[in-house]
Write an enzyme that holds these catalytic residues in place. Structure first.
Site, PDB file in Angstrom:
ATOM      1  N   GLU A 190      -6.311   5.150  20.063  1.00  0.00           N
ATOM      2  CA  GLU A 190      -5.185   5.841  20.717  1.00  0.00           C
ATOM      3  C   GLU A 190      -3.835   5.514  20.081  1.00  0.00           C
ATOM      4  O   GLU A 190      -2.953   4.931  20.719  1.00  0.00           O
ATOM      5  CB  GLU A 190      -5.176   5.515  22.206  1.00  0.00           C
ATOM      6  CG  GLU A 190      -6.409   6.004  22.930  1.00  0.00           C
ATOM      7  CD  GLU A 190      -6.300   5.897  24.448  1.00  0.00           C
ATOM      8  OE1 GLU A 190      -5.602   5.003  24.946  1.00  0.00           O
ATOM      9  OE2 GLU A 190      -6.926   6.721  25.133  1.00  0.00           O
ATOM     10  N   GLU A 250     -13.720   9.579  25.237  1.00  0.00           N
ATOM     11  CA  GLU A 250     -13.611   8.789  26.468  1.00  0.00           C
ATOM     12  C   GLU A 250     -13.328   9.701  27.649  1.00  0.00           C
ATOM     13  O   GLU A 250     -12.440  10.556  27.584  1.00  0.00           O
ATOM     14  CB  GLU A 250     -12.440   7.800  26.390  1.00  0.00           C
ATOM     15  CG  GLU A 250     -12.586   6.687  25.397  1.00  0.00           C
ATOM     16  CD  GLU A 250     -11.382   5.737  25.453  1.00  0.00           C
ATOM     17  OE1 GLU A 250     -10.691   5.687  26.492  1.00  0.00           O
ATOM     18  OE2 GLU A 250     -11.132   5.065  24.454  1.00  0.00           O
TER      19      GLU A 250
HETATM   20  C1  GAL Z   1      -8.081   4.469  27.095  1.00  0.00           C
HETATM   21  C2  GAL Z   1      -8.439   3.390  26.120  1.00  0.00           C
HETATM   22  C3  GAL Z   1      -9.602   2.556  26.596  1.00  0.00           C
HETATM   23  C4  GAL Z   1      -9.430   2.213  28.034  1.00  0.00           C
HETATM   24  C5  GAL Z   1      -9.325   3.468  28.845  1.00  0.00           C
HETATM   25  C6  GAL Z   1      -9.184   3.227  30.320  1.00  0.00           C
HETATM   26  O1  GAL Z   1      -6.712   4.705  27.034  1.00  0.00           O
HETATM   27  O2  GAL Z   1      -8.731   3.921  24.845  1.00  0.00           O
HETATM   28  O3  GAL Z   1      -9.668   1.397  25.803  1.00  0.00           O
HETATM   29  O4  GAL Z   1      -8.273   1.429  28.169  1.00  0.00           O
HETATM   30  O5  GAL Z   1      -8.187   4.180  28.436  1.00  0.00           O
HETATM   31  O6  GAL Z   1      -9.027   4.433  31.022  1.00  0.00           O
END
Ligand code: GAL
Ligand code: ZN
Length: 668
Positions: A159, A312
């Protein structure tokens, strides 16, 4: 654009089908747990895990040391289970020793305060020390796992979005500016430094827009945002190039964050092999389904129409909003299938097993704290397994005859302080114009300014505050050649230096729009309007004093100083039609504008009648219907269809309870 870009994800899905899995952080668990992880993963149909995102301190416990043993075992375990690994370079979170020994690697905010370790993301994108340390580890990681049977994808950093205002970054900014402008005179001209006595007499005087007594120079700030995105991209490229040297056949990605302002994703996507995204819709946001669909369409656009990867999503609640609403039963499946329907070939989660400790111990996961015998894990498992029925969707395109134009530079330029209203926001305008298209099940591609528009029947420009002459000319040519164009307010206002284009606005689009204006008038409240052929409606926030110059005023203002003046204009130009919307109409009225523009363009939705809350999108041969609403809906797909999710074949309307999904393929 690399040769791999078009085939990056296809390499992973070939032989595996749709990808399913998540971030896997085995370093947080004793090795006994790993065996259970693998058994559960297999049972759930997991075929891709992202490993090592935050493992720098584990891999390099002290400067120059290497501890790959544990990762060797994880990689072997995954290879043995037939699970592919998306291996991360762990450079998003340097170990405390780096910040301790070399504090100059830590970022500095606009006030000159250093940000410390103890969280994550604490690095200066321009630090040569950080760069060298990061690349050293990446080189060893790549050398060690090149050829490993589990290695399928590289995940660079995490990110990207860091910004640093330190002296090293200031120097890098100057170098970037020298490349852009050649000389100081050109920079002074572009930045308009005759204003407020800001003229620079030497390069060393130039700084990032640090905290200042009053409004900073908007062009300095615009260039700074361009630079910050480029500085991070430069770092990404450096890591990517090291990886490619060792593993030329393994695709490289980094995870985006949707409509995230600091990173110009159009420029980034061109540098990666696979476009991937992290997406966390807010269960409390009634617009979340449309907002998320828009971001998915953006990802498909970034991937040039090819499949992308949902890197994610949350299985349940996140922990970083003030009050974190859970996903009700069925929601994780609904959201995941929404991404699939809009072009994702992989559906992954953050994370596999919920952490017991650390800042995210209350973040949901595919395996919750309560273990696998839980409602949530059962849903994860059922979803993973059902994806096998949809394997045929992998690689399929999502057709669209409508293009929605969006660019980061214009976004940055629009939202500089010192503008007529901070309530006119580029991302909100983008969503406002997308919403009526989404509600009708109209396929939309998100494209950058300057994209090839020839294949589209309708082009929508919700806001293009900054526009180049070339891009404005291309919009004009598109209309003259027979296209339908819709342009939203406060577009075509500045050039790439952020200088106002003088004359009546929008100067570079005036001819094609057949209309022009002379004053931007933020509104105190609601403003009355009326369609020339009918009903009244309201607009808000923003109005413009416009005059028709060949266009027809299809709607006008009815109240206040603008009474009788055009609010919405339609102009036949050449073989096409151009619309201009000089205000922010209420949603139903904007939907009416879009309905008329769709009619001009001859574009229809995927199904004739779509109940509110139901999303319809076609991917390849499959029509996806997703019920985001609270009521059971009935939708007529118009013919005999098989639902690939259930195997049921039916003629006529499909019944969709709340959160239900149908994946329909026409049957004769
Ligand atoms: C994203 C990140 C992950 C985790 C996740 C939690 O921003 O890449 O490592 O922190 O959010 O929602
Ligand atoms: Zn710095």
């Amino acid at each position: 654009m690399s040769g791999l870009r078009v085939s990056g994800l296809e390499r992973l899905t070939a032989g595996r089908g749709l990808l399913f899995g998540g971030d896997y952080n085995p370093e947080q668990w004793p090795e006994e747990v790993w065996a259970e992880d693998v058994a559960l993963m297999r049972d759930a149909g997991v075929n891709l895990v992202t490993v090592g995102v935050f493992s720098w301190a584990r891999l390099e416990p002290e400067p120059g040391a290497r501890d790959f043993g544990w990762l060797d075992r994880v990689m072997d375990l995954m290879a043995g289970a037939g699970i592919a690994v998306d291996l991360a370079t762990p450079t998003a979170s340097p170990p405390p020793w780096l910040g301790h020994l070399q504090p100059e690697t830590l970022p500095v905010d606009a006030s000159g305060h250093r940000l410390w370790y103890g969280s994550r993301n604490q690095f200066c994108p321009s630090s040569p020390v950080y760069r060298e340390r990061a690349l050293g580890l990446v080189r060893d990681l790549a050398a060690r796992y090149a050829g490993h049977p589990a290695l399928a994808l590289w995940h660079v950093g995490n990110e990207y979005g860091q910004v640093c205002h330190c002296d090293v970054s200031a120097q890098a900014f100057r170098t970037w500016l020298e490349r852009r402008y050649g000389g100081l005179d050109a920079l002074n001209a572009a930045w308009g430094t005759t204003f407020w006595s800001q003229r620079y007499s030497g390069w060393a005087e130039i700084l990032p827009p640090r905290r200042a007594p009053y409004l900073v120079n908007p062009t300095q700030s615009l260039d700074w945002q361009r630079f910050c995105s480029d500085a991070l991209l430069d770092h990404f490229r450096a890591e990517r190039d090291v990886l490619r040297e060792h593993t030329p056949d393994i695709p490289v990605t980094t995870n985006f964050m949707g409509l995230f302002k600091p990173v110009d994703a159009w420029r980034w996507a061109a540098e990666e092999d696979v476009v991937s995204n992290d997406c966390y819709p807010d269960p409390g946001d009634p617009l979340a389904p449309a907002r998320t669909a828009l971001v998915h369409d953006l990802m498909r656009g970034l991937a040039g129409g090819r499949p992308w990867l949902l890197m994610e999503q949350a299985a349940g609640a996140v922990n970083w909003r003030p009050h974190n609403l859970p996903k009700p039963p069925g929601q994780l499946r609904l959201e995941s299938l929404q991404a699939l329907a809009r072009g994702a070939d992989g559906l992954c989660y953050f994370q596999w097993r919920a952490s017991r400790f650390g800042a995210e111990r209350f973040h949901s996961a595919m395996v919750p704290h309560a273990g696998p015998s839980t409602r949530l894990h059962r849903e994860v498992r059922a979803h993973g397994r059902e994806l096998r029925r949809l394997g045929g969707v992998a690689g399929q395109p999502v057709p669209a005859r409508v293009a929605l134009v969006f660019g980061w530079e214009s976004w940055w330029a629009l939202e500089e302080p010192g503008r007529p209203s901070d309530r006119l926001r580029a991302d909100e305008q983008l969503l406002a114009y997308y919403l009526p298209l989404w509600e009708r099940g109209v396929g939309v591609d998100v494209v950058p300014p300057g994209a090839e528009l020839g294949g589209y029947a309708l082009v929508v420009v919700p806001n293009l505050f900054l526009v180049t002459d070339r891009d404005a000319d291309a919009l004009t040519a598109y209309v003259r050649g027979g296209g339908t164009l819709v342009v939203g307010p406060f577009s075509g206002v500045v050039d790439p230096d952020g200088h106002v284009r003088t004359g009546r606005f929008p100067a570079p689009l005036r001819a094609v729009l057949g209309a022009s204006g002379e004053e931007w008038l933020p509104a105190a409240g609601e403003v009355g309007c009326r369609w020339r052929d009918g009903d009244a409606f309201t607009a808000h926030t923003w109005t413009e004093l416009m005059a028709a110059e060949g266009a027809e005023a299809v709607a006008g203002f009815t109240g206040g100083d603008l009474a009788g003046r055009p609010a919405v204009l339609r102009h036949r130009a050449g073989d096409g039609v151009a619309w201009y919307v000089a205000t922010l109409p209420e949603p139903a009225a904007l939907a009416e504008v879009m309905a008329r523009a769709l009619a001009d363009a001859g574009v229809r939705g995927e199904v004739a009648e779509l109940p509110p809350g139901v999303e319809a999108v076609r991917r390849g041969e499959v029509l996806f219907l997703l019920n985001h609403g609270a009521a059971t809906a009935r939708v007529d797909p118009g013919g005999r269809c098989e639902d690939l999710l259930t195997g049921a074949v039916a003629d006529g309307p499909v019944t969709l309870p709340p959160r239900a999904v149908a994946a329909l393929r026409r049957r004769t």
